[in-house]
Scaffold this motif. Structure first.
Motif, short mmCIF file in Angstrom:
data_model
loop_
_atom_site.label_atom_id
_atom_site.label_comp_id
_atom_site.label_asym_id
_atom_site.label_seq_id
_atom_site.Cartn_x
_atom_site.Cartn_y
_atom_site.Cartn_z
N GLU A 1 1.23 1.36 0.39
CA GLU A 1 0.78 0.01 0.04
C GLU A 1 1.67 -1.07 0.67
O GLU A 1 1.88 -2.14 0.10
CB GLU A 1 0.68 -0.12 -1.48
N ASN B 1 1.68 3.68 -4.43
CA ASN B 1 2.25 2.32 -4.49
C ASN B 1 3.65 2.24 -3.89
O ASN B 1 4.21 1.15 -3.77
CB ASN B 1 2.22 1.76 -5.91
N THR C 1 -4.55 -1.57 -4.37
CA THR C 1 -3.24 -2.04 -3.92
C THR C 1 -2.87 -3.32 -4.66
O THR C 1 -1.73 -3.48 -5.12
CB THR C 1 -3.26 -2.29 -2.40
#
Length: 337
Positions: free
Chosen positions: A88, A84, A59
């Motif tokens: 995240e 992402n 992350t």
């Protein structure tokens, strides 16, 4: 414990622990931790980049990449299922002031270039500046073809975009394709690689890129509180993982195929055996199967998985063929109680 939740649950082997214990240490913020310096140097060279940065997590590595490529008010394009973007914590927007523009993933995990093209913003002050395309490989266990990566590189060049790879499991992709890792990484401006999933290190990810990009990412790592001191023990584990735990990923893939075949034979679990998903097995669970109750029952027997009507089971270095047989037997027994 037999744990199918993720390949993040792996634990370092005895040899890795020994290397961690004996790793030479220094203060990485001052740039003098020899184990971290060695890992970053070796990793950059191994993957075809000028520089590398050791990060505490995937992350963090992805966020640093986005913040190094983009400025406040810029935009990056990614998949709706991209880690992402979806998993995240919205870090790009929250901490980077970067606008995500998600595109629906195709069935094979790729993004349609026509849809990406339509999402790129005009050069107009009303819009965010589209700076970056972010891909993920593997994604949901699926491997993006090398031909697609080459097309993505050509596409981003023609549209003046940078290209980032969330390569948390990129070595799974390389092993599945039977190619050297550079056949994948050569297409990208930056790559993140997780060391603590299938590669088996306890902590850490790498961010790879140009010297300029990594210098910028290093500064943002400090801002985000990610600069570590005597972290060479962690870097030594990551170095060991890259040297010793890559080729064995093929075992995880073989075990996943075996698990898929065994699970598909159980009534109430629909597994698409034509779907090659490296170390991940997905099954649609019938409505009459109380998967939550079964999960609780098997947990009492030391078998752990994340219950869902779309079940995901992950193989890794701590899952053996015997473990799979034990899981299948326990699952079958639970269904017939």
């Amino acid at each position: 414990m037999i744990d199918f939740r993720s390949d993040t649950v792996t634990k370092p082997c005895a040899k890795m622990r020994e290397i961690m214990f004996n790793a030479p240490l220094g203060d990485d913020v001052y740039g003098d931790d020899p184990s971290i310096n060695k890992l970053e140097s070796v990793a950059a060279q191994r993957h075809g980049f000028a520089s590398a940065l050791f990060c505490s997590s995937g992350t963090q590595a992805n966020l640093l990449a986005l913040m190094a490529h983009c400025e406040r008010g810029d935009e990056y394009i990614c998949g709706q299922n991209a880690h992402n973007y979806k998993f995240e914590g919205g870090g790009a927007a929250v901490l980077g002031s970067i606008q995500p523009q998600p595109i629906e993933n195709e069935n094979d995990g790729s993004l349609c270039f026509d849809k990406i093209r339509a999402a790129i913003k005009p050069k107009d002050f009303h819009f965010a500046n589209t700076r970056l395309l972010s891909l993920e490989n593997t994604i949901g266990g699926k491997v993006l073809p090398l031909s697609y990566l080459a097309q993505a590189r050509e596409f981003t060049h023609s549209h003046q975009l940078a290209l980032h790879l969330d390569g948390a499991r990129v070595y799974n992709a390389a092993v599945a394709l039977k190619v050297d890792i550079t056949e994948i990484t050569k297409h990208f401006d930056s790559v993140s690689i997780c060391l603590s999933k299938g590669l088996g290190a306890p902590v850490g990810s790498l961010l790879l890129g140009s010297v300029e990009l990594i210098n910028k990412a290093r500064r943002w790592r400090k801002v985000l509180g990610g600069a570590m001191r005597q972290a060479g023990m962690l870097a030594a584990a990551g170095h060991y993982a890259l040297e010793h735990n890559v080729s064995r990923l093929a075992n995880d893939h073989s075990n996943a195929r075996y698990l898929a075949q065994q699970l598909s034979a159980i009534e109430g679990f629909n597994v698409d055996l034509s779907r090659d998903t490296t170390n991940m097995v997905y099954a649609n669970v019938a409505d009459n199967v109380d998967i939550n109750a079964i999960a609780q029952q098997l947990k009492g027997q030391g078998i752990v998985f994340s219950p869902s009507k779309t079940l995901r089971l992950v193989t890794h270095l701590q899952i053996t063929r015997a473990d799979i047989d034990q899981f299948i037997a326990a699952l079958t027994s639970a269904l017939h109680v």
